[in-house]
Design a protein around this motif. Structure first.
Motif, PDB file in Angstrom:
ATOM      1  N   GLY A  41       0.814  -1.220   0.000  1.00 14.59           N
ATOM      2  CA  GLY A  41       0.000   0.000   0.000  1.00 14.59           C
ATOM      3  C   GLY A  41       0.842   1.262   0.000  1.00 14.59           C
ATOM      4  O   GLY A  41       0.601   2.189  -0.786  1.00 14.59           O
ATOM      5  N   VAL A  42       1.831   1.299   0.861  1.00 15.75           N
ATOM      6  CA  VAL A  42       2.700   2.481   0.947  1.00 15.75           C
ATOM      7  C   VAL A  42       3.487   2.642  -0.349  1.00 15.75           C
ATOM      8  O   VAL A  42       3.672   3.759  -0.838  1.00 15.75           O
ATOM      9  CB  VAL A  42       3.644   2.373   2.170  1.00 15.75           C
ATOM     10  N   GLY A  43       3.927   1.544  -0.926  1.00 14.91           N
ATOM     11  CA  GLY A  43       4.671   1.608  -2.185  1.00 14.91           C
ATOM     12  C   GLY A  43       3.837   2.166  -3.320  1.00 14.91           C
ATOM     13  O   GLY A  43       4.307   2.993  -4.108  1.00 14.91           O
ATOM     14  N   VAL A  44       2.590   1.736  -3.413  1.00 12.75           N
ATOM     15  CA  VAL A  44       1.699   2.236  -4.469  1.00 12.75           C
ATOM     16  C   VAL A  44       1.444   3.731  -4.280  1.00 12.75           C
ATOM     17  O   VAL A  44       1.513   4.510  -5.237  1.00 12.75           O
ATOM     18  CB  VAL A  44       0.377   1.442  -4.489  1.00 12.75           C
ATOM     19  N   VAL A  45       1.172   4.147  -3.057  1.00 12.17           N
ATOM     20  CA  VAL A  45       0.926   5.569  -2.785  1.00 12.17           C
ATOM     21  C   VAL A  45       2.180   6.394  -3.075  1.00 12.17           C
ATOM     22  O   VAL A  45       2.102   7.465  -3.706  1.00 12.17           O
ATOM     23  CB  VAL A  45       0.454   5.774  -1.328  1.00 12.17           C
ATOM     24  N   ALA A  46       3.340   5.900  -2.669  1.00  9.82           N
ATOM     25  CA  ALA A  46       4.599   6.624  -2.917  1.00  9.82           C
ATOM     26  C   ALA A  46       4.876   6.738  -4.414  1.00  9.82           C
ATOM     27  O   ALA A  46       5.312   7.792  -4.892  1.00  9.82           O
ATOM     28  CB  ALA A  46       5.754   5.925  -2.206  1.00  9.82           C
ATOM     29  N   ALA A  47       4.628   5.677  -5.157  1.00 14.55           N
ATOM     30  CA  ALA A  47       4.843   5.716  -6.606  1.00 14.55           C
ATOM     31  C   ALA A  47       3.897   6.717  -7.266  1.00 14.55           C
ATOM     32  O   ALA A  47       4.314   7.469  -8.156  1.00 14.55           O
ATOM     33  CB  ALA A  47       4.657   4.326  -7.196  1.00 14.55           C
ATOM     34  N   PHE A  50       5.117  10.170  -6.554  1.00 14.05           N
ATOM     35  CA  PHE A  50       6.304  10.427  -7.361  1.00 14.05           C
ATOM     36  C   PHE A  50       5.925  10.802  -8.790  1.00 14.05           C
ATOM     37  O   PHE A  50       6.426  11.790  -9.342  1.00 14.05           O
ATOM     38  CB  PHE A  50       7.211   9.191  -7.338  1.00 14.05           C
ATOM     39  N   VAL A  51       5.028  10.052  -9.384  1.00 17.69           N
ATOM     40  CA  VAL A  51       4.598  10.324 -10.760  1.00 17.69           C
ATOM     41  C   VAL A  51       3.871  11.663 -10.837  1.00 17.69           C
ATOM     42  O   VAL A  51       4.114  12.465 -11.752  1.00 17.69           O
ATOM     43  CB  VAL A  51       3.711   9.176 -11.290  1.00 17.69           C
ATOM     44  N   ILE A  52       2.992  11.925  -9.900  1.00 16.84           N
ATOM     45  CA  ILE A  52       2.281  13.209  -9.882  1.00 16.84           C
ATOM     46  C   ILE A  52       3.270  14.358  -9.719  1.00 16.84           C
ATOM     47  O   ILE A  52       3.153  15.396 -10.379  1.00 16.84           O
ATOM     48  CB  ILE A  52       1.205  13.220  -8.772  1.00 16.84           C
ATOM     49  N   GLY A  53       4.262  14.190  -8.852  1.00 14.64           N
ATOM     50  CA  GLY A  53       5.290  15.210  -8.679  1.00 14.64           C
ATOM     51  C   GLY A  53       6.063  15.467  -9.961  1.00 14.64           C
ATOM     52  O   GLY A  53       6.362  16.622 -10.302  1.00 14.64           O
ATOM     53  N   LEU A  54       6.401  14.406 -10.691  1.00 15.67           N
ATOM     54  CA  LEU A  54       7.099  14.578 -11.967  1.00 15.67           C
ATOM     55  C   LEU A  54       6.227  15.304 -12.985  1.00 15.67           C
ATOM     56  O   LEU A  54       6.714  16.171 -13.727  1.00 15.67           O
ATOM     57  CB  LEU A  54       7.527  13.222 -12.522  1.00 15.67           C
ATOM     58  N   ILE A  55       4.951  14.971 -13.035  1.00 18.33           N
ATOM     59  CA  ILE A  55       4.037  15.635 -13.967  1.00 18.33           C
ATOM     60  C   ILE A  55       3.932  17.122 -13.652  1.00 18.33           C
ATOM     61  O   ILE A  55       3.996  17.969 -14.550  1.00 18.33           O
ATOM     62  CB  ILE A  55       2.647  14.959 -13.933  1.00 18.33           C
ATOM     63  N   VAL A  56       3.808  17.448 -12.383  1.00 23.77           N
ATOM     64  CA  VAL A  56       3.738  18.864 -11.971  1.00 23.77           C
ATOM     65  C   VAL A  56       5.029  19.586 -12.331  1.00 23.77           C
ATOM     66  O   VAL A  56       5.006  20.695 -12.862  1.00 23.77           O
ATOM     67  CB  VAL A  56       3.428  18.972 -10.459  1.00 23.77           C
TER      68      VAL A  56
END
Length: 64
Positions: A41-47, A50-56
């Motif tokens: 669960g934590v891994g999915v949320v962290a990923a 991370f992806v949302i941060g890269l998109i921003v």
């Protein structure tokens, strides 16, 4: 160990995994103390974060 403590250990373990460094003793402690479902669960949320941060970040750079 409480679920809250196990969840916190899972967050720490996933953070160390993203960085890519970890002592063997720390890894062995994690394996003994954390629940695999929490790590998943934590891994999915962290990923996702991370992806949302890269998109921003890309949108901010491209916009300028």
């Amino acid at each position: 160990m409480s679920d809250k403590s196990s969840l916190w250990h899972s967050v720490r373990a996933v953070a160390w995994s993203f960085i890519g460094i970890r002592k063997r003793s720390g890894f062995e402690e994690d394996v003994a103390n954390i629940k695999p479902l929490h790590v998943l669960g934590v891994g999915v949320v962290a990923a996702l974060l991370f992806v949302i941060g890269l998109i921003v970040l890309v949108n901010l750079v491209v916009a300028k």
